[in-house]
Design an enzyme around this catalytic site. Structure first.
Site, PDB file in Angstrom:
ATOM      1  N   ASP A  93       1.210  -0.907   0.184  1.00 29.05           N
ATOM      2  CA  ASP A  93       0.146  -0.230   0.172  1.00 29.05           C
ATOM      3  C   ASP A  93       0.589   1.311  -0.279  1.00 29.05           C
ATOM      4  O   ASP A  93       1.807   1.379   0.108  1.00 29.05           O
ATOM      5  CB  ASP A  93      -0.763  -0.218   0.885  1.00 29.05           C
ATOM      6  N   ASP A 267      -7.915  -7.502  -0.050  1.00 28.54           N
ATOM      7  CA  ASP A 267      -7.369  -8.026   1.376  1.00 28.54           C
ATOM      8  C   ASP A 267      -7.541  -7.306   2.335  1.00 28.54           C
ATOM      9  O   ASP A 267      -8.268  -6.349   2.604  1.00 28.54           O
ATOM     10  CB  ASP A 267      -5.738  -7.304   1.332  1.00 28.54           C
ATOM     11  N   CYS A 305     -13.425 -28.513   6.033  1.00 24.38           N
ATOM     12  CA  CYS A 305     -11.821 -27.692   5.696  1.00 24.38           C
ATOM     13  C   CYS A 305     -10.501 -28.842   5.522  1.00 24.38           C
ATOM     14  O   CYS A 305     -11.133 -29.734   6.361  1.00 24.38           O
ATOM     15  CB  CYS A 305     -11.242 -26.686   6.496  1.00 24.38           C
ATOM     16  N   CYS A 307      -6.845 -27.599   6.172  1.00 29.07           N
ATOM     17  CA  CYS A 307      -5.965 -27.187   6.102  1.00 29.07           C
ATOM     18  C   CYS A 307      -5.258 -27.634   6.951  1.00 29.07           C
ATOM     19  O   CYS A 307      -5.917 -29.195   8.040  1.00 29.07           O
ATOM     20  CB  CYS A 307      -6.224 -25.574   6.484  1.00 29.07           C
ATOM     21  N   CYS A 310      -7.444 -28.176  10.829  1.00 23.83           N
ATOM     22  CA  CYS A 310      -8.978 -29.583  10.883  1.00 23.83           C
ATOM     23  C   CYS A 310      -7.884 -30.718  10.483  1.00 23.83           C
ATOM     24  O   CYS A 310      -9.097 -31.429  10.716  1.00 23.83           O
ATOM     25  CB  CYS A 310      -9.568 -28.566   9.429  1.00 23.83           C
ATOM     26  N   HIS A 336      -5.683 -21.559   9.285  1.00 18.93           N
ATOM     27  CA  HIS A 336      -7.245 -22.047   9.028  1.00 18.93           C
ATOM     28  C   HIS A 336      -8.052 -21.021   8.283  1.00 18.93           C
ATOM     29  O   HIS A 336      -8.783 -20.555   7.247  1.00 18.93           O
ATOM     30  CB  HIS A 336      -7.977 -22.827  10.516  1.00 18.93           C
TER      31      HIS A 336
END
Lengths: 377, 377
Positions: A93, A267, A305, A307, A310, A336
């Site tokens: 940014d 974002d 999920c 990930c 998980c 997660h």
């Protein structure tokens, strides 16, 4: 252009679009979610963890990195990619948002903004030239023009002046960029809730031919309806062959709403910030992991999920980590949550490929419980 | 026995020994360093990170796990291994050390110890039976007898009574163990700095035929010379075919000194605790990463180290993470420090194989700067 956008498919029943962005550090599909690595690290996570969840581009904050460790130090390290050990794309940014949200006692002139450091009170000055110099030092793939981000609400009269100054700043940013062959630059559309100011801002920026266009000044406290109205009005003013980035938005509901209105890039600190406080975004809506109901719940946080968190840990264990103030809990929930949003954009892209984006949006609203909730995450 | 110790080689010029321990969850070589996972997590780290540094056995703290989340909850999760997702060996302490170091207002009787929770002040009671019940619930591979750990210095008269009570408690622990086929139990030699009390404690425990023997009541503030004297006196009283564990010791110098005196197993919070405060143990001695001298140092923390941190990040980046209060810094230094000590025990074993342990010890004292330092880490 340094940044290449390829429009792959337009949705027939909404403004949603499937695309592909190429930067000097890689190619990825859009819509895309960018995790925020404010201080040269996505909080609690390593590169490998981000790569494992297919994170293709992350964001670094110019203001924070300028304050600590300093952009010249990062330049001498070989740039931000090398400093933080991240080989994929980085967007920075301009520092503008932090100047207007964090800093104290600011004084805005045509030249730039004088303000005080958000912690130690030191006097600082940012201008279009200074912001681009810092971003050139950082060596990000996509830079932002230095803009004024006025609060909501602001008067028409104030915004009119601000938009024009931000346009003059945008022109100065283009001139200031010393790395035109390696770093792309996005213009930022401002104008608050006023359509004619948004139109003026967008049209003037488009004339300057930026690598992409950000939509700024949203997600600053305005009602959801206004955000959606401004988006629906603004994106058609932007060229079809350039990426569109809605700054600071990352709740599941707002991402879906914005994709529907033609946005490609997002974002937000939301996934990592709420993770550190024990809140997870799941296929069944929000989970506040410290709640008593999870004390002896030996199932994963999110059954749907895949990930790392998980696949390996239970709600009972995660709850214990948070009750015991163990950092691993913050790590696992950060993994997660970032994975949830990256996967959400993957699911959006799949739905776009299958011509069922609006149906998919409805499904997520249902499964997440967004209709029953006053919050959108 | 549940725990099998194989004496592989004795050093010809010291009491150091190379060995191998087999537990229900694996086989590993000794001397070994065990990272401490007080609250069902080695602070900041995952299983995969520990495995990558060849961590074979970790320690869990009975007192902390009993308080939060509770041993019955962990039992209902299938035991501590399953709860925390760790498939290799686990050793649990008895809670005795925490009762005497953390808790308030304790009342010791023959039956056990009444004391107050170190944070919320709740009234608690631990006895040999209760400690073993908790450790049975946790399902660790190696359990410790519940003992009294008196402070340094303590009078001969006090220690005499304490040692005898701890011996009676040890006998009760053996009886209380309900998982004799799956969980080993170590006796703990006490006796402070008094050789005849250590002798009495060791001899009586050996008669009871434990799976292994801990040396307790050291590293509680006594001078290094006393620690070394007690070790040199005590280990010859213990059977050669059982492992010996020096509780709470983990500085490089103290590990080397204790290996020289016949110790096989070590644990300490030192590597993870100092890591979280920005101190690293390296082949060149202590590094305090926040120091100004590392601001623009783009070399690894430890050139001779092959850990994840040293392979991927620079001192300048690590310093930035600590200056910016970023958790990733604590993670990376924790990885490095635990790896340093695990690698140190690997190097010790290699030196023992090559009949050069004493020379190796000298080398580490030199390279780490232990002769120039008042601290031993």
């Amino acid at each position: 252009m340094v940044i290449n956008y390829k429009l792959v498919k337009e949705d027939s029943r909404s403004m949603a679009r499937l695309g592909q962005i190429t930067t000097p550090h890689g190619t990825f599909e859009t819509p895309v979610f960018m995790a925020v690595g404010t201080q040269a690290t996505v909080k609690t996570l390593t590169k490998e963890e981000l790569e494992a969840m297919d994170s293709q581009i992350i964001l670094g904050n110019t203001y924070h990195l300028w304050c600590q460790p300093g952009s010249e130090l990062i330049k001498s390290a070989g740039g931000l990619h090398k400093f933080m050990n991240w080989e994929r794309s980085i967007l920075t940014d301009s520092g503008g948002f932090q100047v207007f949200s964090l800093a104290k006692l600011r004084d805005i002139t045509e030249e730039g903004v004088t303000f005080k450091h958000h912690k130690n009170g030191a006097k600082l000055f940012l201008s279009p030239e200074q912001s681009i110099k810092i971003q050139n030092d950082l060596g990000s793939d996509i830079m932002m023009c230095f803009d004024e981000c006025p609060p909501y609400p602001s008067t028409y009269e104030y915004l009119q002046k601000s938009v024009d100054r931000t346009l003059r700043w945008a022109a100065r940013c283009q001139i200031a960029n010393k790395n035109k062959n390696t770093q792309g630059l996005f213009g930022i559309v401002q104008g608050g809730e006023y359509c004619d100011l948004r139109k003026h801002s967008a049209e003037e920026l488009v004339k300057m031919n930026f690598d992409g266009y950000s939509i700024g000044g949203l997600s600053v406290g305005e009602p959801k309806e206004i955000q959606n109205k401004v988006l629906a009005f603004t994106t058609p003013l932007l060229p079809k062959d350039k990426p569109r980035y809605l700054m600071g938005v990352g709740s599941p509901g707002a991402i879906l709403d914005a994709v529907e209105r033609g946005v490609d890039m997002f974002d937000c600190v939301l996934p990592t910030r709420i993770a550190r406080h024990g809140t997870a975004m799941t296929h069944n809506g929000r989970v506040i992991i410290k709640n008593k109901e999870y004390e002896a719940d030996f199932t994963p946080l999110d059954e749907q999920c895949d990930c790392y968190c998980c696949r390996n840990y239970t709600k009972a264990y995660l709850r214990h980590l948070f009750k015991a103030n163990e950092m691993l809990g913050q790590r696992l929930l950060s993994i997660h949550n970032v994975n949830y949003l990256i996967t959400l954009t993957k699911r959006i892209r799949q739905a776009l490929k299958e011509d069922r984006f609006l149906e998919f949006k409805e499904e997520v609203y249902q499964e997440y419980g967004l209709y029953d909730n006053d919050k959108d995450f």
